[in-house]
Scaffold this motif. Structure first.
Motif, mmCIF file in Angstrom:
data_model
loop_
_atom_site.group_PDB
_atom_site.id
_atom_site.type_symbol
_atom_site.label_atom_id
_atom_site.label_comp_id
_atom_site.label_asym_id
_atom_site.label_seq_id
_atom_site.Cartn_x
_atom_site.Cartn_y
_atom_site.Cartn_z
ATOM 1 N N ILE A 17 1.149 -1.325 -0.103
ATOM 2 C CA ILE A 17 0.065 -0.222 0.021
ATOM 3 C C ILE A 17 0.823 1.616 0.234
ATOM 4 O O ILE A 17 0.390 2.314 -0.265
ATOM 5 N N TYR A 18 1.752 1.214 0.489
ATOM 6 C CA TYR A 18 2.120 2.299 0.901
ATOM 7 C C TYR A 18 3.807 2.334 -0.602
ATOM 8 O O TYR A 18 3.851 3.365 -1.053
ATOM 9 N N ARG A 19 4.224 1.716 -0.815
ATOM 10 C CA ARG A 19 5.377 1.184 -1.667
ATOM 11 C C ARG A 19 4.807 2.128 -3.304
ATOM 12 O O ARG A 19 5.109 2.063 -4.125
ATOM 13 N N PHE A 23 1.929 9.484 -4.027
ATOM 14 C CA PHE A 23 2.564 10.826 -2.925
ATOM 15 C C PHE A 23 4.408 10.442 -2.968
ATOM 16 O O PHE A 23 5.536 11.411 -3.054
ATOM 17 N N ARG A 24 4.525 8.763 -2.594
ATOM 18 C CA ARG A 24 5.694 8.606 -2.114
ATOM 19 C C ARG A 24 6.094 7.821 -3.413
ATOM 20 O O ARG A 24 7.713 8.405 -3.403
ATOM 21 N N CYS A 25 6.405 7.184 -4.417
ATOM 22 C CA CYS A 25 6.275 6.875 -5.154
ATOM 23 C C CYS A 25 7.247 8.431 -5.879
ATOM 24 O O CYS A 25 8.141 8.089 -6.864
ATOM 25 N N LEU A 26 6.676 9.281 -6.126
ATOM 26 C CA LEU A 26 6.756 10.561 -6.721
ATOM 27 C C LEU A 26 7.561 11.789 -6.018
ATOM 28 O O LEU A 26 8.066 12.479 -6.243
ATOM 29 N N LEU A 61 10.809 9.263 2.787
ATOM 30 C CA LEU A 61 11.013 7.796 2.563
ATOM 31 C C LEU A 61 10.821 7.370 0.912
ATOM 32 O O LEU A 61 10.304 6.653 1.114
ATOM 33 N N PRO A 62 11.672 7.957 0.135
ATOM 34 C CA PRO A 62 12.271 7.360 -0.981
ATOM 35 C C PRO A 62 12.218 6.083 -0.663
ATOM 36 O O PRO A 62 12.899 5.181 -0.350
ATOM 37 N N PRO A 63 11.341 4.744 -1.983
ATOM 38 C CA PRO A 63 11.185 3.410 -1.912
ATOM 39 C C PRO A 63 12.782 3.422 -2.254
ATOM 40 O O PRO A 63 13.531 3.576 -3.289
#
Length: 214
Positions: A17-19, A23-26, A61-63
């Protein structure tokens, strides 16, 4: 239409869900405009092309590993759908107040500079004050939940160290009780409803918040 909305939520209810969070991806704040989404997508494309990893990693928190071009395009596409965008907003960090830029929000600025302890300290201070919308509790739930699932992801391919196993348990213990409180906290859901009004998109209604809560 309601079935499709429920499907969006069910599709998000996965260990990644977070990966896959847009907003996290970009590397964007939940307040990002369409123009900012397009600009950031272009910036990340150029960074990847020219090997500028610092630009790719300069976010909250960059993946790891970083999203590829297809994942970034999919993330940008999700942000074009107001309901999918709202779900991604729900599962990412919020500014403490509506209408405030993430660039001036103290804890979010700290997170972007890698000062996790500083951000956590600020959020916990606000959390203790029991603000009406409990935004700080939400952000702490997101942080610990994401960190726990990141370690679950690592564990799929390699054994965790004893320290990592303990960390994972502590992250779960920090995240789940907060989510339980938020589910029953009227002020928190009023904040989500207020955000829907702020987005001012006719495809979103205040009933969307009710369905998400259910």
């Amino acid at each position: 239409m309601e079935d499709s909305r429920n499907e969006i939520l069910l599709n998000m209810a996965q260990p990644d869900i977070y990966r896959i969070n847009a907003f996290r991806c970009l590397g964007l704040a939940t307040t990002a405009s369409r123009k900012e989404v397009h600009s950031q997508l272009r910036t990340l494309e150029l960074a990847e092309k020219f090997g500028n990893s610092a630009q790719i990693e300069r976010s909250i928190l960059p993946p790891s590993p970083p999203p590829d071009a297809a994942a970034r395009q999919a993330a940008a596409q999700r942000l074009n759908d107001p309901e999918q965008r709202l779900v991604d907003e729900l599962f990412w960090f919020w500014p403490l107040s509506l209408g405030v830029s993430a660039d001036t929000d103290g804890p979010l600025v700290a997170m972007r500079t890698g000062d996790f302890s500083g951000a956590v300290s600020l959020w916990k201070r606000h959390e203790e004050g029991s603000s009406e919308a409990n935004v700080s509790m939400h952000n702490l739930a997101i942080l610990y939940h994401a960190l726990a699932l990141d370690l679950e992801y690592v564990e799929e391919t390699q054994a965790l160290s004893e320290k990592q196993i303990q960390q994972k348990l502590e992250y779960w213990e920090q995240a789940l009780p907060r989510w339980q409180i938020l589910l029953n906290h009227e002020g928190f859901w009023h904040r989500l409803t207020a955000r829907i009004r702020e987005l001012d998109d006719p495809r979103l209604t205040t009933g969307t918040a009710r369905r998400i809560r259910e």
